[in-house]
Scaffold this motif. Structure first.
Motif, PDB file in Angstrom:
ATOM      1  N   ALA A   1      40.012  36.751  45.751  1.00 35.10           N
ATOM      2  CA  ALA A   1      39.668  35.829  44.666  1.00 35.10           C
ATOM      3  C   ALA A   1      38.800  36.483  43.603  1.00 35.10           C
ATOM      4  CB  ALA A   1      38.938  34.611  45.234  1.00 35.10           C
ATOM      5  N   PHE A   2      38.095  37.528  43.962  1.00 37.62           N
ATOM      6  CA  PHE A   2      37.138  38.140  43.057  1.00 37.62           C
ATOM      7  C   PHE A   2      37.753  38.584  41.734  1.00 37.62           C
ATOM      8  CE2 PHE A   2      35.509  42.289  41.572  1.00 37.62           C
ATOM      9  CZ  PHE A   2      34.353  41.823  40.958  1.00 37.62           C
ATOM     10  N   TYR A   3      38.827  39.344  41.806  1.00 31.08           N
ATOM     11  CA  TYR A   3      39.366  39.946  40.593  1.00 31.08           C
ATOM     12  C   TYR A   3      39.943  38.923  39.604  1.00 31.08           C
ATOM     13  CZ  TYR A   3      38.500  44.233  43.094  1.00 31.08           C
ATOM     14  OH  TYR A   3      37.868  45.243  43.780  1.00 31.08           O
ATOM     15  N   PRO A   4      40.819  38.014  40.013  1.00 38.38           N
ATOM     16  CA  PRO A   4      41.302  37.031  39.041  1.00 38.38           C
ATOM     17  C   PRO A   4      40.224  36.057  38.598  1.00 38.38           C
ATOM     18  CG  PRO A   4      42.117  36.501  41.234  1.00 38.38           C
ATOM     19  CD  PRO A   4      41.490  37.868  41.319  1.00 38.38           C
ATOM     20  N   GLY A   5      39.245  35.780  39.468  1.00 39.88           N
ATOM     21  CA  GLY A   5      38.170  34.873  39.066  1.00 39.88           C
ATOM     22  C   GLY A   5      37.340  35.461  37.939  1.00 39.88           C
ATOM     23  N   LEU A   6      36.945  36.702  38.094  1.00 32.22           N
ATOM     24  CA  LEU A   6      36.174  37.366  37.058  1.00 32.22           C
ATOM     25  C   LEU A   6      37.018  37.566  35.802  1.00 32.22           C
ATOM     26  CD1 LEU A   6      33.508  38.697  36.285  1.00 32.22           C
ATOM     27  CD2 LEU A   6      34.395  40.826  37.235  1.00 32.22           C
ATOM     28  N   ALA A   7      38.279  37.943  35.999  1.00 32.83           N
ATOM     29  CA  ALA A   7      39.165  38.171  34.859  1.00 32.83           C
ATOM     30  C   ALA A   7      39.375  36.901  34.047  1.00 32.83           C
ATOM     31  CB  ALA A   7      40.506  38.710  35.348  1.00 32.83           C
ATOM     32  N   ALA A   8      39.513  35.769  34.723  1.00 31.33           N
ATOM     33  CA  ALA A   8      39.719  34.502  34.010  1.00 31.33           C
ATOM     34  C   ALA A   8      38.543  34.206  33.093  1.00 31.33           C
ATOM     35  CB  ALA A   8      39.906  33.365  35.010  1.00 31.33           C
ATOM     36  N   MET A   9      37.336  34.418  33.588  1.00 28.52           N
ATOM     37  CA  MET A   9      36.154  34.141  32.764  1.00 28.52           C
ATOM     38  C   MET A   9      36.035  35.119  31.606  1.00 28.52           C
ATOM     39  SD  MET A   9      33.201  32.920  35.427  1.00 28.52           S
ATOM     40  CE  MET A   9      33.229  34.396  36.463  1.00 28.52           C
ATOM     41  N   MET A  10      36.315  36.379  31.860  1.00 28.05           N
ATOM     42  CA  MET A  10      36.242  37.362  30.793  1.00 28.05           C
ATOM     43  C   MET A  10      37.312  37.121  29.743  1.00 28.05           C
ATOM     44  SD  MET A  10      35.397  40.789  32.999  1.00 28.05           S
ATOM     45  CE  MET A  10      35.276  41.817  31.561  1.00 28.05           C
ATOM     46  N   ARG A  11      38.479  36.676  30.186  1.00 29.13           N
ATOM     47  CA  ARG A  11      39.576  36.454  29.249  1.00 29.13           C
ATOM     48  C   ARG A  11      39.317  35.266  28.341  1.00 29.13           C
ATOM     49  NH1 ARG A  11      42.143  38.585  25.791  1.00 29.13           N
ATOM     50  NH2 ARG A  11      44.079  37.603  25.146  1.00 29.13           N
TER      51      ARG A  11
ATOM     52  N   GLN B   1      41.917  34.841  48.564  1.00 29.49           N
ATOM     53  CA  GLN B   1      41.207  35.088  49.814  1.00 29.49           C
ATOM     54  C   GLN B   1      39.746  35.425  49.535  1.00 29.49           C
ATOM     55  OE1 GLN B   1      43.378  38.163  51.900  1.00 29.49           O
ATOM     56  NE2 GLN B   1      45.264  36.965  51.955  1.00 29.49           N
ATOM     57  N   THR B   2      38.892  35.111  50.504  1.00 32.77           N
ATOM     58  CA  THR B   2      37.459  35.313  50.323  1.00 32.77           C
ATOM     59  C   THR B   2      36.862  36.138  51.468  1.00 32.77           C
ATOM     60  OG1 THR B   2      37.054  33.173  51.382  1.00 32.77           O
ATOM     61  CG2 THR B   2      37.147  33.206  48.973  1.00 32.77           C
ATOM     62  N   PRO B   3      37.217  37.408  51.545  1.00 30.79           N
ATOM     63  CA  PRO B   3      36.677  38.251  52.614  1.00 30.79           C
ATOM     64  C   PRO B   3      35.206  38.602  52.426  1.00 30.79           C
ATOM     65  CG  PRO B   3      37.994  39.562  51.123  1.00 30.79           C
ATOM     66  CD  PRO B   3      38.198  38.139  50.720  1.00 30.79           C
ATOM     67  N   THR B   4      34.693  38.441  51.212  1.00 31.51           N
ATOM     68  CA  THR B   4      33.281  38.722  50.951  1.00 31.51           C
ATOM     69  C   THR B   4      32.652  37.521  50.258  1.00 31.51           C
ATOM     70  OG1 THR B   4      33.526  39.613  48.711  1.00 31.51           O
ATOM     71  CG2 THR B   4      33.917  41.134  50.556  1.00 31.51           C
ATOM     72  N   GLN B   5      31.345  37.518  50.233  1.00 27.92           N
ATOM     73  CA  GLN B   5      30.647  36.428  49.556  1.00 27.92           C
ATOM     74  C   GLN B   5      30.889  36.450  48.053  1.00 27.92           C
ATOM     75  OE1 GLN B   5      26.719  37.257  51.383  1.00 27.92           O
ATOM     76  NE2 GLN B   5      26.760  35.128  52.040  1.00 27.92           N
ATOM     77  N   LEU B   6      31.110  37.647  47.497  1.00 35.75           N
ATOM     78  CA  LEU B   6      31.414  37.734  46.073  1.00 35.75           C
ATOM     79  C   LEU B   6      32.749  37.070  45.766  1.00 35.75           C
ATOM     80  CD1 LEU B   6      30.704  38.655  43.271  1.00 35.75           C
ATOM     81  CD2 LEU B   6      31.683  40.893  43.796  1.00 35.75           C
ATOM     82  N   ASP B   7      33.722  37.229  46.659  1.00 32.75           N
ATOM     83  CA  ASP B   7      34.990  36.526  46.473  1.00 32.75           C
ATOM     84  C   ASP B   7      34.774  35.015  46.472  1.00 32.75           C
ATOM     85  OD1 ASP B   7      37.270  38.598  46.544  1.00 32.75           O
ATOM     86  OD2 ASP B   7      36.052  39.183  48.258  1.00 32.75           O
TER      87      ASP B   7
ATOM     88  N   ARG C   1      34.663  29.996  43.433  1.00 29.99           N
ATOM     89  CA  ARG C   1      33.978  28.804  42.923  1.00 29.99           C
ATOM     90  C   ARG C   1      33.962  28.793  41.396  1.00 29.99           C
ATOM     91  NH1 ARG C   1      28.863  29.153  47.118  1.00 29.99           N
ATOM     92  NH2 ARG C   1      29.960  28.308  48.953  1.00 29.99           N
ATOM     93  N   ALA C   2      33.786  29.952  40.807  1.00 28.80           N
ATOM     94  CA  ALA C   2      33.778  30.037  39.348  1.00 28.80           C
ATOM     95  C   ALA C   2      35.150  29.661  38.791  1.00 28.80           C
ATOM     96  CB  ALA C   2      33.389  31.445  38.906  1.00 28.80           C
ATOM     97  N   GLY C   3      36.210  30.181  39.430  1.00 29.22           N
ATOM     98  CA  GLY C   3      37.545  29.826  38.994  1.00 29.22           C
ATOM     99  C   GLY C   3      37.797  28.330  39.077  1.00 29.22           C
ATOM    100  N   LEU C   4      37.375  27.743  40.167  1.00 24.78           N
ATOM    101  CA  LEU C   4      37.518  26.295  40.319  1.00 24.78           C
ATOM    102  C   LEU C   4      36.690  25.533  39.288  1.00 24.78           C
ATOM    103  CD1 LEU C   4      37.400  26.110  44.218  1.00 24.78           C
ATOM    104  CD2 LEU C   4      39.334  25.405  42.771  1.00 24.78           C
ATOM    105  N   ALA C   5      35.542  26.088  38.925  1.00 21.18           N
ATOM    106  CA  ALA C   5      34.655  25.413  37.977  1.00 21.18           C
ATOM    107  C   ALA C   5      35.242  25.354  36.572  1.00 21.18           C
ATOM    108  CB  ALA C   5      33.298  26.113  37.947  1.00 21.18           C
ATOM    109  N   ILE C   6      35.938  26.413  36.167  1.00 21.44           N
ATOM    110  CA  ILE C   6      36.463  26.421  34.795  1.00 21.44           C
ATOM    111  C   ILE C   6      37.879  25.844  34.701  1.00 21.44           C
ATOM    112  CG2 ILE C   6      35.033  28.396  34.183  1.00 21.44           C
ATOM    113  CD1 ILE C   6      37.546  30.139  34.252  1.00 21.44           C
ATOM    114  N   LEU C   7      38.520  25.627  35.842  1.00 20.34           N
ATOM    115  CA  LEU C   7      39.892  25.117  35.814  1.00 20.34           C
ATOM    116  C   LEU C   7      40.037  23.759  35.119  1.00 20.34           C
ATOM    117  CD1 LEU C   7      41.796  26.054  39.106  1.00 20.34           C
ATOM    118  CD2 LEU C   7      42.550  26.368  36.740  1.00 20.34           C
ATOM    119  N   PRO C   8      39.151  22.786  35.350  1.00 19.55           N
ATOM    120  CA  PRO C   8      39.336  21.500  34.668  1.00 19.55           C
ATOM    121  C   PRO C   8      39.390  21.630  33.148  1.00 19.55           C
ATOM    122  CG  PRO C   8      37.798  21.254  36.471  1.00 19.55           C
ATOM    123  CD  PRO C   8      38.050  22.724  36.335  1.00 19.55           C
ATOM    124  N   ALA C   9      38.517  22.446  32.576  1.00 17.68           N
ATOM    125  CA  ALA C   9      38.535  22.640  31.130  1.00 17.68           C
ATOM    126  C   ALA C   9      39.807  23.350  30.686  1.00 17.68           C
ATOM    127  CB  ALA C   9      37.305  23.426  30.691  1.00 17.68           C
TER     128      ALA C   9
END
Length: 228
Positions: A153-163, A185-191, A196-204
């Motif tokens: 989840a880490f890479y697309p989550g961060l990418a979505a916010m940066m994009r 997948q969330t193998p680490t806490q950063l994932d 969570r960040a991805g889920l947070a911005i999805l409604p908007a």
């Protein structure tokens, strides 16, 4: 003067509680980027991370993890101290790591964050003139990082916010990445954090409100809650 925000930087550290027990460079940098209450505390943690990574490198010069975290830490320090030399040093570290292993998604994310954060903070013309930052290079590295990051989840989550921060009208790509993070997948806490960040911005994003998604993304990215 420059304030690069290393998302990539950000992005490359595992989330850990902001306690005095944090010892590894990743833990220290996570506490600095996401949990430090103010700039002095963040800088203190960054300084500890630099010292820790340099100690490891003194014993093991080829240690990829220590080199990576040193690059992240120097980039973070560049953002908070507005150091142009630190900004260039951090980019050089990420570029060397990418040259050693072109399929390293963390190195690619570091490069992406460096270019795109520079443009976000300085504007395209100034970022290119002062530092050589280029949107095309950053966006290509961002896409590579996501492609190489697998199902995490880490890479697309961060990418979505940066994009969406980069282009409030590019709802389609930002939403695609945010949705991938939401089911990633969330193998680490950063994932977990980026999911969570991805889920947070999805409604908007689903409401076609790029401005709101971008504003929230800025708060969820490293140091987003620390006032200038």
């Amino acid at each position: 003067m420059y304030r690069p925000m290393m998302l990539a930087m950000s992005a490359m550290v595992a989330v850990a509680p902001a306690t005095a027990m944090a010892e590894t460079p990743r833990e220290l940098l996570t506490a600095a980027a996401f949990q430090a209450p103010n700039k002095p505390k963040a800088l203190a943690l960054i300084g500890q991370a630099i010292a820790a990574s340099e100690k490891i490198l003194a014993a093991r010069p080829g240690d990829r993890e220590a080199a990576l975290q040193r690059g992240v830490a120097i980039g973070y320090r560049a953002k908070l101290t507005r150091s142009r030399s630190d900004a260039r040093t951090s980019l050089g570290i990420f570029e060397r790591l990418a040259a050693q292993n072109p399929r390293d998604p963390e190195a690619q994310m570091g490069i992406a964050g460096w270019h795109l954060d520079a443009i976000d903070q300085l504007g395209a013309f100034m970022a290119r003139t002062a530092l050589g930052a280029k949107a095309q290079v950053g966006e290509a590295a961002l896409a590579r990082a996501v492609a190489l990051g697998g199902e995490r989840a880490f890479y697309p989550g961060l990418a979505a916010m940066m994009r969406i921060r980069r282009d409030e009208t590019d709802l389609t790509q930002a939403r695609r990445w945010a949705e991938a993070a939401a089911t990633g997948q969330t193998p680490t806490q950063l994932d977990t954090l980026m999911k969570r960040a991805g889920l947070a911005i999805l409604p908007a994003l689903r409401a076609n409100d790029g401005k709101a998604a971008a504003a929230l993304s800025r708060k969820l990215l490293p140091f987003g809650k620390i006032a200038d």
